[in-house]
Write an enzyme that holds these catalytic residues in place. Sequence first.
Site, short mmCIF file in Angstrom:
data_model
loop_
_atom_site.label_atom_id
_atom_site.label_comp_id
_atom_site.label_asym_id
_atom_site.label_seq_id
_atom_site.Cartn_x
_atom_site.Cartn_y
_atom_site.Cartn_z
CG ASP A 21 -1.73 1.01 1.11
OD1 ASP A 21 -2.40 1.74 0.20
OD2 ASP A 21 -2.63 1.12 2.04
NE ARG A 64 -1.67 6.91 1.17
CZ ARG A 64 -1.15 6.12 2.10
NH1 ARG A 64 -1.19 5.97 3.59
NH2 ARG A 64 -1.61 4.29 2.10
CG HIS A 76 -0.62 1.74 -9.19
ND1 HIS A 76 -1.03 1.58 -8.03
CD2 HIS A 76 -2.18 2.74 -9.71
CE1 HIS A 76 -1.91 2.48 -7.53
NE2 HIS A 76 -2.62 2.71 -8.37
CD GLU A 85 -13.35 -5.66 -1.06
OE1 GLU A 85 -11.35 -6.66 -0.85
OE2 GLU A 85 -14.26 -6.32 0.21
CG LEU A 112 9.91 -17.23 -4.00
CD1 LEU A 112 9.44 -16.87 -2.49
CD2 LEU A 112 9.94 -15.56 -4.05
NE ARG A 160 -2.95 -1.40 4.13
CZ ARG A 160 -3.74 -1.52 4.07
NH1 ARG A 160 -4.59 -2.78 4.61
NH2 ARG A 160 -4.52 -0.61 3.24
NE ARG A 204 -7.58 0.89 5.49
CZ ARG A 204 -7.56 1.80 5.62
NH1 ARG A 204 -7.81 2.70 7.19
NH2 ARG A 204 -7.51 2.78 4.86
CB SER A 247 -7.24 -3.64 3.03
OG SER A 247 -7.59 -3.19 4.20
#
Length: 268
Positions: A25, A29, A42, A72, A136, A193, A199, A201
Amino acid sequence: MNEKKDKTDLLDMNRLPEHVAIIMDGNGRWARRRAMMRSEGHAEGVNSVNRITRLSSDLGIRYLTLYAFSTENWKRPQAEVDALMHLIGWTIRKETPDLVKNNVKIHLLGEIDRLPESVREDLEAGRQATAHCTGLNLMICLSYSSRWELTNATRRIAKKVKAGELSPDNITEDTIASELSTSGIPDPDLLIRTGGEHRISNFLLWQCAYSELYFTPVLWPDFDNDAFVDALLDYQNRERRFGMTSDQVSVAHHNDEPGNDSTPVNNN
Ligand code: IPE
Ligand code: IPE
Ligand code: MG
């Protein structure tokens, strides 16, 4: 001379998490702080994906699960969704040769059918090209949410009961786990996170029942190798008790050490 010591030297290589899951996340920003478009954030985030995948592979971590696009997230402005979809397809095409070279196997989690066809094709090509890899396991969550996954699992179990293949009394935690997209994969040991929110999410709600949670304000595009090692070091300083007491856990650890031949309690 500023000779920087490699932080990975501080890690206990015998106590690395087997499975790390990341809620990536903070791209938006990161871009806004630079007066850039969210989509540029992104794009920059892809560099972090490549970096963290590479380091996880080099360290010998077995499973890395990345939350790339949630159920979402379809609610975002269409232009941002389109840019993300384009970026996902482009990234997988570009990175697949390196993933093969590094023996990284791609797994896809989520409602992949909802993605545009060209992106689905790129993803499927990447999955097939890496299907033989044994290093991996890179699990990419796309159009994923935990409630979607649990609803699907419930539906499948209900169908089995209706068909007479399964008795309700025989539904166990393993029955449920085996119907999730993570079936056969150990639960995450560490959930990270980035981006400062505290949170989950809608991510891996079942699987993270006993994961160690690590929240960092570092925005995903800024999440570098040192930031990842910081999370791993923090994890290594924790005591995982799984409901037991600290004393019980230390006895169990002591018994695990080489040369300590404990007789396991047989409950059968
Ligand atoms: C995470 O970054 C990437 C996705 C959810 C696809 P965000 O886009 O959520 O970034 P912020 O939270 O707005 O900074
Ligand atoms: C979580 O980030 C989803 C992904 C990282 C893919 P969001 O930015 O969508 O989460 P919320 O909306 O802030 O909870
Ligand atoms: Mg966000």
